[in-house]
Design an enzyme around this catalytic site. Sequence first.
Site, PDB file in Angstrom:
ATOM      1  N   HIS A 217     -47.854  99.745 -36.256  1.00 52.31           N
ATOM      2  CA  HIS A 217     -47.247  99.114 -35.095  1.00 52.31           C
ATOM      3  C   HIS A 217     -45.810  98.751 -35.422  1.00 52.31           C
ATOM      4  CE1 HIS A 217     -51.097  98.897 -33.121  1.00 52.31           C
ATOM      5  NE2 HIS A 217     -51.606  98.489 -34.270  1.00 52.31           N
ATOM      6  N   ALA A 218     -44.927  98.826 -34.465  1.00 47.67           N
ATOM      7  CA  ALA A 218     -43.515  98.437 -34.538  1.00 47.67           C
ATOM      8  C   ALA A 218     -42.843  98.811 -35.858  1.00 47.67           C
ATOM      9  CB  ALA A 218     -43.353  96.970 -34.208  1.00 47.67           C
TER      10      ALA A 218
END
Length: 93
Positions: free
Chosen positions: A15-16
């Site tokens: 994620h991210a």
Amino acid sequence: MAERRVNVGWAEGLHARPASIFVRATTASGVPVTIAKADGNPVNAASMLAVLSLGAQGGEEIILASDAEGAEVALDRLAKLVAEGLEELPETV
């Protein structure tokens, strides 16, 4: 086709920030790579949106694959990055 199965080493999953690190490393490899969850369809590993769409969680198995020249070395380096949850692509395998 060369393939590596690896568990995601980042606690927060892909994620991210970890996805950004992974996508940059994939792009830098110069080898077209796909990434997929064990039970899912492969997506372009150089696409931030595609990698985020996987929703890969920490500890979950993913599959990296490529049939391009140089795939073995690129996949080894990317697999190490993912498995160890590194902050940048390792210089050597």
